[in-house]
Write a protein that holds these residues in place. Structure first.
Motif, short mmCIF file in Angstrom:
data_model
loop_
_atom_site.label_atom_id
_atom_site.label_comp_id
_atom_site.label_asym_id
_atom_site.label_seq_id
_atom_site.Cartn_x
_atom_site.Cartn_y
_atom_site.Cartn_z
N UNK A 109 0.83 -1.21 0.00
CA UNK A 109 0.00 0.00 0.00
C UNK A 109 0.87 1.26 0.00
N UNK A 110 1.96 1.22 0.78
CA UNK A 110 2.86 2.38 0.81
C UNK A 110 3.49 2.61 -0.56
N UNK A 111 3.91 1.51 -1.21
CA UNK A 111 4.50 1.63 -2.54
C UNK A 111 3.47 2.19 -3.52
N UNK A 112 2.26 1.65 -3.48
CA UNK A 112 1.21 2.12 -4.39
C UNK A 112 0.90 3.60 -4.14
N UNK A 113 0.85 3.96 -2.88
CA UNK A 113 0.57 5.35 -2.52
C UNK A 113 1.67 6.27 -3.05
N UNK A 114 2.94 5.80 -2.87
CA UNK A 114 4.07 6.60 -3.36
C UNK A 114 4.02 6.74 -4.88
N UNK A 115 3.72 5.64 -5.59
CA UNK A 115 3.62 5.69 -7.05
C UNK A 115 2.49 6.61 -7.49
N UNK A 116 1.37 6.49 -6.77
CA UNK A 116 0.20 7.31 -7.10
C UNK A 116 0.53 8.80 -6.96
N UNK A 117 1.15 9.16 -5.85
CA UNK A 117 1.53 10.56 -5.61
C UNK A 117 2.56 11.02 -6.63
N UNK A 118 3.52 10.14 -6.94
CA UNK A 118 4.56 10.48 -7.90
C UNK A 118 3.96 10.70 -9.30
N UNK A 119 3.04 9.82 -9.66
CA UNK A 119 2.43 9.97 -10.99
C UNK A 119 1.60 11.25 -11.08
N UNK A 120 0.85 11.54 -10.01
CA UNK A 120 0.07 12.78 -10.01
C UNK A 120 1.00 13.99 -10.12
N UNK A 121 2.11 13.93 -9.37
CA UNK A 121 3.07 15.03 -9.42
C UNK A 121 3.64 15.19 -10.83
N UNK A 181 -5.68 5.61 -12.07
CA UNK A 181 -4.73 5.34 -10.99
C UNK A 181 -5.45 5.27 -9.64
N UNK A 182 -6.38 6.19 -9.44
CA UNK A 182 -7.15 6.19 -8.18
C UNK A 182 -8.00 4.93 -8.07
N UNK A 183 -8.62 4.53 -9.18
CA UNK A 183 -9.45 3.33 -9.19
C UNK A 183 -8.61 2.09 -8.89
N UNK A 184 -7.43 2.01 -9.53
CA UNK A 184 -6.54 0.87 -9.30
C UNK A 184 -6.08 0.84 -7.83
N UNK A 185 -5.73 1.99 -7.32
CA UNK A 185 -5.30 2.10 -5.92
C UNK A 185 -6.43 1.66 -4.98
N UNK A 186 -7.65 2.18 -5.22
CA UNK A 186 -8.79 1.83 -4.35
C UNK A 186 -9.12 0.35 -4.44
N UNK A 187 -9.07 -0.21 -5.67
CA UNK A 187 -9.35 -1.65 -5.84
C UNK A 187 -8.32 -2.50 -5.11
N UNK A 188 -7.05 -2.12 -5.22
CA UNK A 188 -6.00 -2.88 -4.54
C UNK A 188 -6.16 -2.80 -3.03
N UNK A 189 -6.46 -1.62 -2.52
CA UNK A 189 -6.68 -1.44 -1.07
C UNK A 189 -7.85 -2.31 -0.62
#
Length: 186
Positions: A79-91, A122-130
């Motif tokens: 989850x931390x990795x996904x969160x980091x990737x998500x934030x990085x991609x948004x940035x 990305x948000x959908x993938x993150x939410x589904x994985x969580x």
């Protein structure tokens, strides 16, 4: 003389009956002691086996709990990795959008749509994985609790069965003691 012979016959008859009664008494005592000893050995064997099974079940459940904790920790890292990737991609998307907006004003609409689509994906993938990880953890905890409850129930039943066997053995011993007292009284 006939009285002397009669007394000797009575004495011999008394001695023979006394020896036979003593022999029967000793044999009965020995049989009851052997039966009691065998019952106690069998009961101790059942108790040892039950304790061994309960100990193994506890070890298995602790191992399953430790595995579940390790999985949960692994999920937290994912989850931390996904969160980091998500934030990085948004940035990155924001940076790209800002640069393109400055140099290509006409492409802003397309870039905005692309940004929104990628962000939603990305948000959908993150939410589904969580959600999947949370569901898996919840299911593991439910299964583990079920195994723990079943093990505790089995151990409780084994304890009740052994206590019942011990009570029956004590009752048998009391019955044998009463028989011995009756034989002793004869």
């Amino acid at each position: 003389e006939s009285h002397v012979t009669e007394v000797q016959d009575l004495t011999n008859n008394f001695n023979t009956r006394t020896e036979a009664a003593a022999s029967e008494y000793n044999n009965t005592v020995e049989e009851l002691q052997t039966e009691h000893k065998d019952n106690m050995i069998n009961l101790q064997g059942l108790l040892d086996e039950s304790q061994s099974q309960c100990t193994q079940q506890e070890l298995d459940l602790k191992s399953a709990r430790n595995t579940n904790v390790a999985i949960q920790e692994s999920h937290s890292l994912e989850l931390q990795e996904l969160n980091g990737k998500f934030i990085e991609e948004i940035s990155q998307l924001k940076d790209e959008t800002q640069k393109i907006q400055e140099s290509h004003v006409t492409e802003v609409d397309d870039l905005t749509n692309n940004f929104n689509t990628r962000t939603e994906a990305a948000a959908s993938e993150y939410n589904n994985t969580v959600e999947e990880l949370q569901t898996e953890h919840k299911d593991n905890m439910i299964n583990l609790q079920g195994l723990l409850d079943e093990s505790q129930s089995q151990c409780t039943q084994q304890e009740l069965d052994l206590k019942s066997a011990r009570d029956n053995n004590i009752a048998t011993q009391k019955s044998h003691s009463l028989k011995l007292q009756e034989l002793n009284g004869k």
